[in-house]
Design an enzyme around this catalytic site. Structure first.
Site, PDB file in Angstrom:
ATOM      1  N   ASP A  67       0.677  -1.235   0.234  1.00  0.00           N
ATOM      2  CA  ASP A  67      -0.076  -0.056  -0.028  1.00  0.00           C
ATOM      3  C   ASP A  67       0.875   1.156   0.014  1.00  0.00           C
ATOM      4  OD1 ASP A  67       1.084  -0.424   2.466  1.00  0.00           O
ATOM      5  OD2 ASP A  67      -0.972  -0.715   3.387  1.00  0.00           O
ATOM      6  N   ASN A 134      -7.401  -3.175  14.269  1.00  0.00           N
ATOM      7  CA  ASN A 134      -8.808  -3.511  13.968  1.00  0.00           C
ATOM      8  C   ASN A 134      -8.926  -4.744  13.099  1.00  0.00           C
ATOM      9  OD1 ASN A 134      -7.976  -2.381  11.723  1.00  0.00           O
ATOM     10  ND2 ASN A 134      -9.563  -0.752  11.685  1.00  0.00           N
ATOM     11  N   GLU A 141      -9.679  -2.156   5.452  1.00  0.00           N
ATOM     12  CA  GLU A 141     -10.115  -1.735   6.653  1.00  0.00           C
ATOM     13  C   GLU A 141     -11.424  -2.644   6.800  1.00  0.00           C
ATOM     14  OE1 GLU A 141      -8.777  -0.216   8.755  1.00  0.00           O
ATOM     15  OE2 GLU A 141      -8.381   1.947   8.315  1.00  0.00           O
TER      16      GLU A 141
HETATM   17  C1  GLP Z   1      -0.350   0.213   8.347  1.00  0.00           C
HETATM   18  C2  GLP Z   1       0.119  -0.581   7.521  1.00  0.00           C
HETATM   19  C3  GLP Z   1      -0.394  -2.058   7.854  1.00  0.00           C
HETATM   20  C4  GLP Z   1       0.343  -2.334   8.851  1.00  0.00           C
HETATM   21  C5  GLP Z   1      -0.405  -1.810  10.261  1.00  0.00           C
HETATM   22  C6  GLP Z   1       0.167  -2.140  11.447  1.00  0.00           C
HETATM   23  O1  GLP Z   1      -1.819   0.371   8.560  1.00  0.00           O
HETATM   24  N1  GLP Z   1      -0.594  -0.212   6.284  1.00  0.00           N
HETATM   25  O2  GLP Z   1       0.127  -2.752   6.379  1.00  0.00           O
HETATM   26  O3  GLP Z   1       0.359  -4.092   9.166  1.00  0.00           O
HETATM   27  O4  GLP Z   1       0.080  -0.378   9.725  1.00  0.00           O
HETATM   28  O5  GLP Z   1       1.363  -1.588  11.785  1.00  0.00           O
HETATM   29  P1  GLP Z   1       2.341  -1.772  12.862  1.00  0.00           P
HETATM   30  O6  GLP Z   1       3.200  -3.005  12.511  1.00  0.00           O
HETATM   31  O7  GLP Z   1       3.148  -0.473  13.188  1.00  0.00           O
HETATM   32  O8  GLP Z   1       1.539  -1.968  14.014  1.00  0.00           O
END
Ligand code: GLP
Length: 239
Positions: A67, A134, A141
């Site tokens: 993404d 979530n 989402e």
């Molecule tokens: C963002 C990314 C996700 C990732 C999530 C969790 O939303 N788009 O790909 O899994 O963050 O991030 P973290 O690993 O910092 O908890």
């Protein structure tokens, strides 16, 4: 679905890096699916270390990231382009790497182009995922349906708040992103999801033990034939 529980964050990162390294050793021309967020950082550090020691070679590998935010310049340090360069690509010899272009004039065309580029590369061999609190994967989402292909998504308030730590203020957190769809993610030949920390425990519990439903996007992974969850004890505390 295989779930492996490790003592701490570092052990999860080591295990994840080991599986990615095995993939690259088995198939030097692998197509890797990569992720941002804090979860994969330790994995990337280990891969960099092995590369610097001459144990790994990415010169035939290509990668597609999950993404990218819409509206941030690639040079903006908060963009996922900049994150991936800083945390991985500047330090290894990846043949080429791709992220969605969040500044494309026509975002719909960009989404379709990204899916075609993945397919033209032969599909993703190994997809790495983190998980949102979530249950989001990539930026998919909770929704009323599982989205097939790469798409423009609106971030939920909880995701905006979670990602606020990377920006000076909440106003600066983009509200939209381009993300591989659940269908794009599920088309990978193999998937590894990593999660660390207690704030992921609920999402991990629902993804592993809950019903398969688009309001818990990671629950879709139960339908994939080759998925491994690597989690630390804190993230596994509700299993
Ligand atoms: C963002 C990314 C996700 C990732 C999530 C969790 O939303 N788009 O790909 O899994 O963050 O991030 P973290 O690993 O910092 O908890």
């Amino acid at each position: 679905m295989v779930v492996r529980i490790f003592e701490n964050r570092r052990a999860v990162s080591q295990a994840c890096a080991t599986l990615i390294a095995a993939q690259v050793i088995r198939k030097p021309e692998s197509v890797l699916g990569l992720a941002t967020g804090s979860s994969p950082v330790g994995t990337y550090q280990q891969l960099i270390e092995w590369y610097q020691q001459g144990l790994l070679d990415f010169s035939q590998c290509i990668s597609f990231n999950l993404d990218e935010y819409i509206g941030l310049d690639e040079s903006n340090p908060c963009s996922y382009h900049a994150f991936m360069k800083e945390e991985l690509f500047n330090h290894i010899n990846m043949k080429s790497f791709f992220l969605p272009n969040g500044n494309a004039k026509n975002l719909g065309v960009e989404c379709r182009r990204y899916d075609k580029a993945i397919a033209a590369a032969g599909g993703v061999d190994l997809q790495l995922l983190g998980i949102g609190r979530n249950g989001h994967i990539g930026f998919n989402e909770p929704d009323s349906h599982f989205v097939k292909g790469t798409q423009v998504v609106s971030l939920t308030q909880s995701t905006i708040e979670a990602n606020r730590r990377y920006f000076d203020s909440e106003d600066q957190v983009p509200k939209k992103a381009i993300s591989m769809g659940i269908g794009t993610i599920m088309s990978a030949k193999e998937i590894i999801l990593i999660a660390m920390g207690e704030d992921k425990a609920d999402a991990i519990y629902k993804a592993v033990k809950g019903k398969i439903s688009p309001d818990m996007p990671a629950s879709s992974l139960a339908l994939h034939p080759h998925v491994t969850f690597l989690v630390d004890q804190a993230a596994a505390s509700r299993l």
